[in-house]
Design an enzyme around this catalytic site. Structure first.
Site, short mmCIF file in Angstrom:
data_model
loop_
_atom_site.label_atom_id
_atom_site.label_comp_id
_atom_site.label_asym_id
_atom_site.label_seq_id
_atom_site.Cartn_x
_atom_site.Cartn_y
_atom_site.Cartn_z
N HIS A 177 0.82 -1.22 0.00
CA HIS A 177 0.00 0.00 0.00
C HIS A 177 0.85 1.27 0.00
O HIS A 177 0.40 2.32 -0.44
CB HIS A 177 -0.96 -0.01 1.19
CG HIS A 177 -2.19 -0.82 0.93
ND1 HIS A 177 -3.43 -0.51 1.43
CD2 HIS A 177 -2.36 -1.96 0.21
CE1 HIS A 177 -4.31 -1.41 1.02
NE2 HIS A 177 -3.70 -2.31 0.30
N ASP A 178 2.08 1.18 0.48
CA ASP A 178 3.00 2.32 0.37
C ASP A 178 3.45 2.49 -1.08
O ASP A 178 3.38 3.57 -1.65
CB ASP A 178 4.22 2.10 1.28
CG ASP A 178 5.25 3.20 1.14
OD1 ASP A 178 4.84 4.38 1.03
OD2 ASP A 178 6.46 2.90 1.17
N GLY A 235 5.19 5.50 -5.40
CA GLY A 235 6.37 4.66 -5.20
C GLY A 235 6.61 4.27 -3.75
O GLY A 235 5.90 4.70 -2.84
N ASP A 279 8.10 4.92 -0.88
CA ASP A 279 8.81 6.05 -0.26
C ASP A 279 8.44 6.25 1.21
O ASP A 279 8.76 7.29 1.79
CB ASP A 279 8.50 7.34 -1.04
CG ASP A 279 7.04 7.71 -0.98
OD1 ASP A 279 6.22 6.89 -0.52
OD2 ASP A 279 6.69 8.83 -1.40
#
Ligand SMILES: *[C@@H]1O[C@H](CO)[C@@H](O)[C@H](O)[C@H]1NC(C)=O
Ligand SMILES: *[C@@H]1O[C@H](CO)[C@@H](O)[C@H](O)[C@H]1NC(C)=O
Length: 206
Positions: A68-69, A74, A76
């Site tokens: 999910h990040d 991207g 990050d």
């Protein structure tokens, strides 16, 4: 604050990564922290193992945190940023993304042995890989040297992340938008379901 360590060192981590042993190119590499933080692997393994021994499902949760990040601007670590306008509070993440405290504990330990060196984005990526490994999944080599994002993108999370209630074509399209194909849809959706029901793998009982 759940991610206070990660926020404090954000800017320093970005600088340290670029000035680190790899020179100015900031290229991802498996041994990115070989000289600057050799304890990294041990510390991440230790915390993921302990978290999964307390609750096996955490392995799946760490993979989902990473996924999910990465889906929004991207990999990050912007999902860690506090603030109700952030990704953490987007509908697909609020009250369902878990594992923030594991990342915070890893970051706290890293700050005591190699301060301002390892990015939170790399911690999230490595923690996910150990979540997979300790769940009985494959080992995969994680390239390191990501920089932490300074801003979150809540609308990007709301619109870009797939929902379990969405038609499969739309899910495939959302994966496609971030360069992933139908194999990735199956792997990330399927392993998640599998991890949810996983019992202690033989690896953990050794
Ligand atoms: C936010 O995410 C969306 C969807 O991924 C993207 O189109 C948009 O450019 C992002 N906005 C910023 C400011 O990065
Ligand atoms: C998806 O991409 C991976 C990695 O490039 C590749 O191994 C796999 O065969 C692809 N799957 C499909 C359905 O194209």
């Amino acid at each position: 604050m759940e991610n206070s360590y990660c926020r404090w060192v954000l800017v320093c981590s970005v600088l340290a990564l670029c000035l680190g042993s790899r020179g100015a190119r900031c290229q991802l590499a498996p041994n990115f922290y070989h000289n600057t933080c050799p304890q990294l692997y041990y510390i991440v393994q230790h915390h993921v193992f302990a978290a999964m021994r307390a609750e096996m499902r955490m392995g799946a949760s760490l993979l989902r945190l990473h996924f999910h990040d990465c889906f929004v601007n991207g990999c990050d670590a912007s999902i860690l940023l506090d603030g109700t306008d952030g990704e953490k509070f987007a509908k697909p993440n609020l009250n369902s993304v878990r594992g923030y405290e594991v990342i915070d504990a890893i970051k706290a330990d890293l700050e005591s042995v190699c301060p301002e060196v390892v990015s939170c984005a790399d911690i999230v990526a490595l923690a996910a890989s150990y979540g997979v490994l300790f769940s009985g999944g494959p080992y995969y080599n994680v390239l390191l040297g990501r920089k932490d994002g300074l801003v979150a993108n809540q609308s990007g999370a709301d619109n870009g992340l797939p929902s379990p209630f969405e038609p499969i074509d739309s899910i495939i399209q959302k994966f496609g938008a971030v360069g992933l194909n139908t194999t990735d849809v199956v792997v990330l959706s399927g392993t998640y379901v599998r991890f949810m029901g996983a019992t202690l793998s033989s690896y953990m009982l050794k």
